[in-house]
Design a protein around this motif. Structure first.
Motif, PDB file in Angstrom:
ATOM      1  N   SER A 106     107.964  78.963  25.804  1.00  0.00           N
ATOM      2  CA  SER A 106     107.898  77.807  26.671  1.00  0.00           C
ATOM      3  C   SER A 106     106.527  77.214  26.873  1.00  0.00           C
ATOM      4  CB  SER A 106     108.351  78.440  28.113  1.00  0.00           C
ATOM      5  OG  SER A 106     109.562  78.826  28.008  1.00  0.00           O
ATOM      6  N   ASP A 107     105.270  78.248  26.920  1.00  0.00           N
ATOM      7  CA  ASP A 107     103.979  77.594  26.824  1.00  0.00           C
ATOM      8  C   ASP A 107     103.730  76.949  25.743  1.00  0.00           C
ATOM      9  OD1 ASP A 107     103.790  78.869  29.555  1.00  0.00           O
ATOM     10  OD2 ASP A 107     102.811  80.675  28.717  1.00  0.00           O
ATOM     11  N   MET A 108     104.112  77.333  24.667  1.00  0.00           N
ATOM     12  CA  MET A 108     103.794  76.692  23.421  1.00  0.00           C
ATOM     13  C   MET A 108     104.637  75.273  23.438  1.00  0.00           C
ATOM     14  SD  MET A 108     103.747  79.846  20.441  1.00  0.00           S
ATOM     15  CE  MET A 108     103.291  78.568  19.225  1.00  0.00           C
ATOM     16  N   ALA A 109     105.624  75.240  23.825  1.00  0.00           N
ATOM     17  CA  ALA A 109     106.650  73.963  23.974  1.00  0.00           C
ATOM     18  C   ALA A 109     105.799  72.974  24.965  1.00  0.00           C
ATOM     19  CB  ALA A 109     107.920  74.296  24.360  1.00  0.00           C
ATOM     20  N   ARG A 110     105.358  73.330  25.954  1.00  0.00           N
ATOM     21  CA  ARG A 110     104.636  72.610  26.784  1.00  0.00           C
ATOM     22  C   ARG A 110     103.178  71.991  26.093  1.00  0.00           C
ATOM     23  NH1 ARG A 110     106.762  75.888  30.785  1.00  0.00           N
ATOM     24  NH2 ARG A 110     105.073  77.484  30.674  1.00  0.00           N
ATOM     25  N   GLN A 111     102.732  72.978  25.416  1.00  0.00           N
ATOM     26  CA  GLN A 111     101.367  72.604  24.702  1.00  0.00           C
ATOM     27  C   GLN A 111     101.842  71.704  23.767  1.00  0.00           C
ATOM     28  OE1 GLN A 111      99.469  76.363  23.444  1.00  0.00           O
ATOM     29  NE2 GLN A 111      98.803  76.732  25.578  1.00  0.00           N
ATOM     30  N   MET A 112     102.788  71.806  22.928  1.00  0.00           N
ATOM     31  CA  MET A 112     103.184  70.523  21.571  1.00  0.00           C
ATOM     32  C   MET A 112     103.460  69.348  22.466  1.00  0.00           C
ATOM     33  SD  MET A 112     102.999  71.950  18.764  1.00  0.00           S
ATOM     34  CE  MET A 112     104.193  71.229  17.957  1.00  0.00           C
ATOM     35  N   ALA A 113     104.243  69.490  23.557  1.00  0.00           N
ATOM     36  CA  ALA A 113     104.420  68.115  24.217  1.00  0.00           C
ATOM     37  C   ALA A 113     103.359  67.420  24.628  1.00  0.00           C
ATOM     38  CB  ALA A 113     105.459  68.453  25.388  1.00  0.00           C
ATOM     39  N   GLY A 114     102.315  68.051  25.124  1.00  0.00           N
ATOM     40  CA  GLY A 114     100.961  67.628  25.618  1.00  0.00           C
ATOM     41  C   GLY A 114     100.363  66.834  24.286  1.00  0.00           C
ATOM     42  N   LEU A 115     100.277  67.552  23.272  1.00  0.00           N
ATOM     43  CA  LEU A 115      99.679  67.358  21.757  1.00  0.00           C
ATOM     44  C   LEU A 115     100.462  66.027  21.486  1.00  0.00           C
ATOM     45  CD1 LEU A 115      99.009  70.628  19.979  1.00  0.00           C
ATOM     46  CD2 LEU A 115      97.413  69.195  20.956  1.00  0.00           C
ATOM     47  N   ARG A 116     101.863  65.993  21.575  1.00  0.00           N
ATOM     48  CA  ARG A 116     102.455  64.602  21.171  1.00  0.00           C
ATOM     49  C   ARG A 116     101.970  63.402  22.284  1.00  0.00           C
ATOM     50  NH1 ARG A 116     107.502  68.331  20.793  1.00  0.00           N
ATOM     51  NH2 ARG A 116     107.411  68.617  18.298  1.00  0.00           N
ATOM     52  N   ARG A 117     101.831  63.692  23.397  1.00  0.00           N
ATOM     53  CA  ARG A 117     101.695  62.746  24.415  1.00  0.00           C
ATOM     54  C   ARG A 117     100.163  62.140  23.731  1.00  0.00           C
ATOM     55  NH1 ARG A 117     104.274  65.965  28.025  1.00  0.00           N
ATOM     56  NH2 ARG A 117     102.120  66.768  28.612  1.00  0.00           N
ATOM     57  N   GLU A 118      99.106  63.174  23.326  1.00  0.00           N
ATOM     58  CA  GLU A 118      97.793  63.002  23.347  1.00  0.00           C
ATOM     59  C   GLU A 118      97.878  61.962  21.979  1.00  0.00           C
ATOM     60  OE1 GLU A 118      95.060  66.119  22.872  1.00  0.00           O
ATOM     61  OE2 GLU A 118      95.691  66.968  25.044  1.00  0.00           O
ATOM     62  N   GLN A 119      98.769  62.408  21.003  1.00  0.00           N
ATOM     63  CA  GLN A 119      99.024  61.745  19.699  1.00  0.00           C
ATOM     64  C   GLN A 119      99.354  60.364  19.671  1.00  0.00           C
ATOM     65  OE1 GLN A 119     101.719  63.664  17.161  1.00  0.00           O
ATOM     66  NE2 GLN A 119     100.401  62.770  15.149  1.00  0.00           N
ATOM     67  N   ALA A 120     100.304  60.213  20.664  1.00  0.00           N
ATOM     68  CA  ALA A 120     100.778  58.761  20.970  1.00  0.00           C
ATOM     69  C   ALA A 120      99.600  58.060  21.550  1.00  0.00           C
ATOM     70  CB  ALA A 120     101.997  58.917  21.816  1.00  0.00           C
ATOM     71  N   GLY A 121      98.921  58.582  22.503  1.00  0.00           N
ATOM     72  CA  GLY A 121      97.808  57.853  23.044  1.00  0.00           C
ATOM     73  C   GLY A 121      96.926  57.534  21.982  1.00  0.00           C
ATOM     74  N   ASP A 122      96.373  58.428  21.126  1.00  0.00           N
ATOM     75  CA  ASP A 122      95.670  58.069  20.046  1.00  0.00           C
ATOM     76  C   ASP A 122      96.193  56.826  19.056  1.00  0.00           C
ATOM     77  OD1 ASP A 122      94.003  59.807  21.143  1.00  0.00           O
ATOM     78  OD2 ASP A 122      94.468  61.566  19.356  1.00  0.00           O
ATOM     79  N   ALA A 123      97.511  57.065  18.635  1.00  0.00           N
ATOM     80  CA  ALA A 123      98.213  55.850  17.879  1.00  0.00           C
ATOM     81  C   ALA A 123      97.964  54.523  18.469  1.00  0.00           C
ATOM     82  CB  ALA A 123      99.456  56.331  17.697  1.00  0.00           C
ATOM     83  N   GLU A 124      98.082  54.682  19.866  1.00  0.00           N
ATOM     84  CA  GLU A 124      97.979  53.264  20.691  1.00  0.00           C
ATOM     85  C   GLU A 124      96.582  52.672  20.763  1.00  0.00           C
ATOM     86  OE1 GLU A 124      98.821  51.831  25.181  1.00  0.00           O
ATOM     87  OE2 GLU A 124      99.471  53.598  24.617  1.00  0.00           O
ATOM     88  N   THR A 125      95.627  53.827  20.649  1.00  0.00           N
ATOM     89  CA  THR A 125      94.263  53.153  20.794  1.00  0.00           C
ATOM     90  C   THR A 125      93.965  52.673  19.465  1.00  0.00           C
ATOM     91  OG1 THR A 125      93.817  55.007  22.366  1.00  0.00           O
ATOM     92  CG2 THR A 125      91.774  54.140  21.146  1.00  0.00           C
ATOM     93  N   ILE A 126      94.337  53.211  18.455  1.00  0.00           N
ATOM     94  CA  ILE A 126      93.878  52.998  17.106  1.00  0.00           C
ATOM     95  C   ILE A 126      94.546  51.528  16.502  1.00  0.00           C
ATOM     96  CG2 ILE A 126      94.330  53.273  14.589  1.00  0.00           C
ATOM     97  CD1 ILE A 126      94.259  56.487  15.167  1.00  0.00           C
ATOM     98  N   ALA A 127      95.837  51.291  17.055  1.00  0.00           N
ATOM     99  CA  ALA A 127      96.448  50.079  16.901  1.00  0.00           C
ATOM    100  C   ALA A 127      95.744  48.868  17.990  1.00  0.00           C
ATOM    101  CB  ALA A 127      97.889  50.153  17.542  1.00  0.00           C
ATOM    102  N   HIS A 128      95.325  49.288  18.862  1.00  0.00           N
ATOM    103  CA  HIS A 128      94.552  48.316  19.676  1.00  0.00           C
ATOM    104  C   HIS A 128      93.152  47.969  18.838  1.00  0.00           C
ATOM    105  CE1 HIS A 128      92.905  46.208  23.204  1.00  0.00           C
ATOM    106  NE2 HIS A 128      91.814  46.881  23.046  1.00  0.00           N
ATOM    107  N   VAL A 129      92.381  48.905  18.350  1.00  0.00           N
ATOM    108  CA  VAL A 129      91.314  48.694  17.558  1.00  0.00           C
ATOM    109  C   VAL A 129      91.343  47.936  16.461  1.00  0.00           C
ATOM    110  CG1 VAL A 129      89.251  49.986  16.251  1.00  0.00           C
ATOM    111  CG2 VAL A 129      90.017  50.650  18.556  1.00  0.00           C
ATOM    112  N   GLU A 130      92.540  48.304  15.723  1.00  0.00           N
ATOM    113  CA  GLU A 130      92.834  47.617  14.495  1.00  0.00           C
ATOM    114  C   GLU A 130      93.113  46.066  14.821  1.00  0.00           C
ATOM    115  OE1 GLU A 130      95.996  49.627  12.731  1.00  0.00           O
ATOM    116  OE2 GLU A 130      94.565  51.034  11.464  1.00  0.00           O
TER     117      GLU A 130
END
Length: 81
Positions: free
Chosen positions: A35-59
Motif C-alpha cells: 500500500s505504501d509503495m502504491a501511494r508512492q507510485m501515485a505520487g511519482l505519477r503526479r510529479e511526472q505529469a507536472g513535469d510533462a506540463e512544465t516541459i510543454a509550457h517551456v517548449e
C-alpha cells in the motif's frame, strides 16, 4: 499409550498454529508495504505529469521565442540566403 498419539497431534497442531500466525503477520506487513509503495507510485505519477506540463509550457515559450527571432531577423534583413 493411547494418549501419546493424541498429544503428538496436539503438539503438531500447536506448531502449525504458531507458524500460521507468523505467516499472517508477514502477509499483513507485506500488504502495508505494498500500500505504501502504491501511494508512492501515485505520487511519482503526479510529479511526472507536472513535469510533462512544465516541459510543454517551456517548449511552447521556446517556439514563440523562435517565431519572434525570425520576425526580428526579417525586419533587420539578417536572414541567411
Amino acid at each position: 499409550m493411547s494418549d501419546e498419539p493424541i498429544n503428538l497431534v496436539l503438539e503438531h497442531l500447536k506448531a502449525i498454529r504458531i507458524e500460521l500466525s507468523a505467516v499472517r503477520d508477514d502477509v499483513r506487513e507485506i500488504k502495508h508495504r505494498q500500500s505504501d509503495m502504491a501511494r508512492q507510485m501515485a505520487g511519482l505519477r503526479r510529479e511526472q505529469a507536472g513535469d510533462a506540463e512544465t516541459i510543454a509550457h517551456v517548449e511552447s515559450r521556446m517556439d514563440r521565442f523562435g517565431e519572434r527571432l525570425e520576425r526580428i531577423e526579417h525586419r533587420l534583413d539578417l536572414r541567411e540566403a
